[in-house]
Enzyme design. Structure first.
Site, PDB file in Angstrom:
ATOM      1  N   SER A  71       0.836  -1.210   0.000  1.00 41.95           N
ATOM      2  CA  SER A  71       0.000   0.000   0.000  1.00 41.95           C
ATOM      3  C   SER A  71       0.870   1.259   0.000  1.00 41.95           C
ATOM      4  CB  SER A  71      -0.953  -0.051   1.203  1.00 41.95           C
ATOM      5  OG  SER A  71      -1.989   0.879   1.066  1.00 41.95           O
ATOM      6  N   ASP A 216      -6.001  -4.273  -1.991  1.00 39.43           N
ATOM      7  CA  ASP A 216      -4.916  -3.823  -1.108  1.00 39.43           C
ATOM      8  C   ASP A 216      -4.128  -4.997  -0.515  1.00 39.43           C
ATOM      9  OD1 ASP A 216      -3.534  -2.791   1.281  1.00 39.43           O
ATOM     10  OD2 ASP A 216      -4.675  -0.964   0.919  1.00 39.43           O
TER      11      ASP A 216
END
Length: 327
Positions: A71, A216
């Site tokens: 991320s 993610d």
């Protein structure tokens, strides 16, 4: 205690020599880089603290040979791998209006209330394409666009393959999807890693007439230090982890008094469970913990002052850590 003039001059000369040695050591570090591998955790906007951490590491002569991240950590890792200095990163992110990378899908629905309905089909409030475009344009300033533009093994990015229920390491595992890594855009890989569920739309890969949903990386591994620091495997060089949270042993218990707090606790526990099992006392000595409480992961309206505070705390915590780190 200094008893006479001779002792005083000896003491003073010792101080001068010590200062000279410190300056010499600093200059030597600048001449001879200290190579390390680095791993960066996820954390959304809080990842601005990485700029300060990177500044401190550069000042101490450290250079990254390999980097990995999830991320927000994937963003900083990609920029470092491409050759950006901390000063250049500060300029790029400092001048970026963060709201410009939030691209809402167009809707024909007239009322704001109904803007939430597309999430049911699109699975995210924002498309994520603006983020990918910005990443691509910025990386190209260093002549980097695809994984083929970097030396092998320099950059690794973590995403989550929801369709197959497993961690997806890019570019290492692209071959499992019959995708040549040489032509795969780094910006797309980072976007995958940043696709926070329900906030950004997931990335869909079309593989053998099937759509694979990628989100993610923090869903399955928010701090992939295990990529470079494996049990019973000799490391090529020191591995340094930087994590946007306090040490797990210093983190206070979460208060859970309502459904929203319970959902947040569930997601946080799920996000950190894989990595918490891995981080032991043995690994803690090689991890910089940067507590960023009070800051939301998705606070894209952060002020310039807020940005500076995050960069400052990142640098302060890193400088404090380096005083005792046995490189």
């Amino acid at each position: 205690m200094i008893s006479n003039r001779t002792d005083f001059f000896a003491f003073f000369s010792g101080l001068v020599r010590t200062d000279h040695l410190l300056k010499l050591e600093k200059n030597q570090r600048r001449r001879f880089p200290l190579y390390i591998d680095g791993v960066f955790s996820g954390g959304g906007i809080k990842g601005l603290a990485y700029i300060g951490a990177y500044q401190a590491l550069e000042e101490h002569g450290f250079q990254f040979k390999r980097v990995a991240g999830t991320s927000a950590g994937a963003i900083i890792a990609a920029f470092i791998a491409a050759g950006f200095t901390s000063e250049e990163l500060n300029n790029e992110l400092g001048n970026l209006e963060l709201r410009t990378i939030l691209d809402e899908p167009k809707s024909i629905l007239p009322y704001k209330l109904f803007k939430w309905l597309p999430i049911y089909w699109r699975l995210g409030m924002y498309k994520g394409q603006a983020l990918e475009n910005w990443l691509d344009q910025t990386l190209q300033k260093k002549g980097v666009r695809t994984f083929g533009d970097l030396p092998p093994g320099v950059l690794q990015i973590i995403a989550s393959d929801l369709s197959n229920g497993r961690i997806f390491i890019l570019p290492n595992e692209l071959h499992k999807y019959n995708i040549p890594f040489e032509n795969f855009p780094i910006a797309k890989a980072v976007r995958m890693s940043c696709s926070l569920p329900y906030f950004f739309e997931p990335v869909r890969l079309k593989i053998n007439h099937r759509k694979i949903v990628i989100v993610d990386g923090g869903v399955l591994s928010n701090f992939p230090m295990w990529l470079f620091d494996r049990e019973n495997v000799m490391k090529e060089r020191p591995v340094l982890g930087i994590k946007l949270s306090p040490n797990i042993n210093e983190q206070p218990p979460r208060e859970i008094k309502n459904a929203l707090q319970m959902f947040e606790a569930l997601f946080s526990t799920m996000k950190d469970a894989h990595d918490t099992r891995y981080i032991s006392r043995k690994h803690e000595k090689n991890i910089i913990f940067i507590p960023t409480e009070g800051m939301l992961t998705t606070e894209f309206g952060i002020t310039n002052e807020g940005k500076e505070d995050l960069i400052k705390i990142g640098k302060e915590k890193t400088l404090k850590f380096l005083k005792n780190w046995a490189y």
